[in-house]
Design a protein around this motif. Structure first.
Motif, PDB file in Angstrom:
ATOM      1  N   GLN B  37       0.855  -1.190   0.000  1.00  0.00           N
ATOM      2  CA  GLN B  37       0.000   0.000   0.000  1.00  0.00           C
ATOM      3  C   GLN B  37       0.883   1.230   0.000  1.00  0.00           C
ATOM      4  O   GLN B  37       1.542   1.526   1.008  1.00  0.00           O
ATOM      5  CB  GLN B  37      -0.944   0.006   1.212  1.00  0.00           C
ATOM      6  CG  GLN B  37      -1.972   1.124   1.198  1.00  0.00           C
ATOM      7  CD  GLN B  37      -2.984   0.975   2.318  1.00  0.00           C
ATOM      8  OE1 GLN B  37      -2.670   0.460   3.388  1.00  0.00           O
ATOM      9  NE2 GLN B  37      -4.215   1.428   2.087  1.00  0.00           N
ATOM     10  N   MET B  89       3.973   0.526   2.323  1.00  0.00           N
ATOM     11  CA  MET B  89       3.768  -0.421   3.407  1.00  0.00           C
ATOM     12  C   MET B  89       3.534  -1.776   2.753  1.00  0.00           C
ATOM     13  O   MET B  89       2.715  -1.897   1.836  1.00  0.00           O
ATOM     14  CB  MET B  89       2.551  -0.007   4.231  1.00  0.00           C
ATOM     15  CG  MET B  89       2.308  -0.881   5.428  1.00  0.00           C
ATOM     16  SD  MET B  89       3.457  -0.526   6.776  1.00  0.00           S
ATOM     17  CE  MET B  89       2.458   0.594   7.724  1.00  0.00           C
ATOM     18  N   PHE B  91       2.375  -5.625   3.295  1.00  0.00           N
ATOM     19  CA  PHE B  91       1.626  -6.491   4.195  1.00  0.00           C
ATOM     20  C   PHE B  91       1.750  -7.944   3.751  1.00  0.00           C
ATOM     21  O   PHE B  91       1.566  -8.256   2.576  1.00  0.00           O
ATOM     22  CB  PHE B  91       0.144  -6.117   4.199  1.00  0.00           C
ATOM     23  CG  PHE B  91      -0.158  -4.757   4.744  1.00  0.00           C
ATOM     24  CD1 PHE B  91      -0.577  -3.741   3.902  1.00  0.00           C
ATOM     25  CD2 PHE B  91      -0.044  -4.488   6.105  1.00  0.00           C
ATOM     26  CE1 PHE B  91      -0.868  -2.482   4.397  1.00  0.00           C
ATOM     27  CE2 PHE B  91      -0.331  -3.236   6.613  1.00  0.00           C
ATOM     28  CZ  PHE B  91      -0.743  -2.223   5.756  1.00  0.00           C
ATOM     29  N   GLY B 109      -0.717  -9.223   8.499  1.00  0.00           N
ATOM     30  CA  GLY B 109       0.238  -8.770   9.492  1.00  0.00           C
ATOM     31  C   GLY B 109       0.184  -7.264   9.649  1.00  0.00           C
ATOM     32  O   GLY B 109      -0.546  -6.585   8.921  1.00  0.00           O
ATOM     33  N   PRO B 110       0.989  -6.725  10.568  1.00  0.00           N
ATOM     34  CA  PRO B 110       0.967  -5.284  10.840  1.00  0.00           C
ATOM     35  C   PRO B 110       1.686  -4.465   9.784  1.00  0.00           C
ATOM     36  O   PRO B 110       1.555  -3.245   9.755  1.00  0.00           O
ATOM     37  CB  PRO B 110       1.677  -5.175  12.191  1.00  0.00           C
ATOM     38  CG  PRO B 110       2.574  -6.364  12.226  1.00  0.00           C
ATOM     39  CD  PRO B 110       1.867  -7.451  11.494  1.00  0.00           C
ATOM     40  N   ARG B 113       6.973  -0.930   6.856  1.00  0.00           N
ATOM     41  CA  ARG B 113       7.054   0.311   6.081  1.00  0.00           C
ATOM     42  C   ARG B 113       8.427   0.397   5.442  1.00  0.00           C
ATOM     43  O   ARG B 113       9.440   0.476   6.140  1.00  0.00           O
ATOM     44  CB  ARG B 113       6.818   1.530   6.972  1.00  0.00           C
ATOM     45  CG  ARG B 113       6.854   2.839   6.193  1.00  0.00           C
ATOM     46  CD  ARG B 113       6.371   4.026   7.009  1.00  0.00           C
ATOM     47  NE  ARG B 113       4.992   3.891   7.422  1.00  0.00           N
ATOM     48  CZ  ARG B 113       3.932   4.071   6.636  1.00  0.00           C
ATOM     49  NH1 ARG B 113       4.109   4.402   5.366  1.00  0.00           N
ATOM     50  NH2 ARG B 113       2.722   3.939   7.117  1.00  0.00           N
TER      51      ARG B 113
END
Lengths: 113, 117
Positions: B37, B89, B91, B109-110, B113
């Motif tokens: 993203q 980011m 993921f 997942g979190p 970055r």
């Protein structure tokens, strides 16, 4: 791939019920309708999925009319922590898709005190 | 509750350098994915992986990208020669079943970055 259309943004207040509608006019017979939630700087989180009529879990309800050309995600009594982006997804089912999720822009829900 | 973990949380690199992003999927899951993203934009699918091979990949996933499951727990994304536009980011996600039967619950997942300078 079924295209989805949902409002860009919505505002609500704490304690209210929020309904976000998604249209998917060319949904295929085998397609499921799936909703995800994403908080800022976090990965998307699965909320709910359905095929027809109504599905309810501890987080939300999903209403799907008989023609399945739209669906409505209902969040009961929202709180500030429900402020997030909500995505409606209608991925390919069967065929060659191995689970690829195609995200649109989603609906930015802002809950006010 | 089991969860997908990713390391590092933030990676800064110089253009042209190689980076490896790491993920530990949920232990009994068989299907693995990478998404990215770019800031302010949509979540984009990169690749899906099952049974030690790529199942599907997007146009973004060109020769600069590769994935690997080097052992029974880790799932990695490698970018060989990073570009400025790779800043995003990233993921990782995993699922218990494939999407073939309309099963679309993936656990994300979190994120990592990635900043390319």
């Amino acid at each position: 791939l079924a295209k989805t259309t949902q409002p860009i943004s919505m505002d609500s207040y704490e304690g209210q019920e929020v309904n976000i509608t998604c249209s998917h006019n060319n949904i295929a017979t085998n397609d499921y309708i799936t909703w995800y939630q994403q908080f800022p700087s976090q990965g998307p989180r699965f909320i709910i999925q359905g095929y027809k009529t109504k599905v309810t879990n501890e987080v939300a309800s999903l209403f799907i009319p008989a023609d399945r050309k739209s669906s409505t995600l209902s969040l009961p009594r929202v709180s500030l922590s429900d402020t997030a982006v909500y995505y409606c997804l209608v991925p390919n089912a069967g065929g060659t898709s191995y689970g690829k999720l195609t995200f649109g822009q989603g609906t930015i829900l802002t809950v006010h005190p | 509750e089991p969860e997908v973990t990713q390391t590092p949380s933030h990676q800064v690199t110089q253009m042209g350098q190689e980076v490896i992003l790491r993920c530990v999927p949920i232990s009994n899951h068989l299907y693995f994915y990478w998404y990215r993203q770019i800031l302010g934009q949509k979540v984009e699918f990169l690749v899906s992986f099952y049974n030690n091979e790529i199942s599907e990949k997007s146009e973004i996933f060109d020769d600069q990208f590769s994935v690997e499951r080097p052992d029974g727990s880790n799932f990695t994304l490698k970018i060989r020669s990073t570009k400025l536009e790779d800043s995003a980011m990233y993921f990782c996600a995993s699922s218990e079943r494939s999407g073939l039967a309309g099963y679309n619950e993936q656990f994300f997942g979190p994120g990592t970055r990635l900043t390319v300078l």
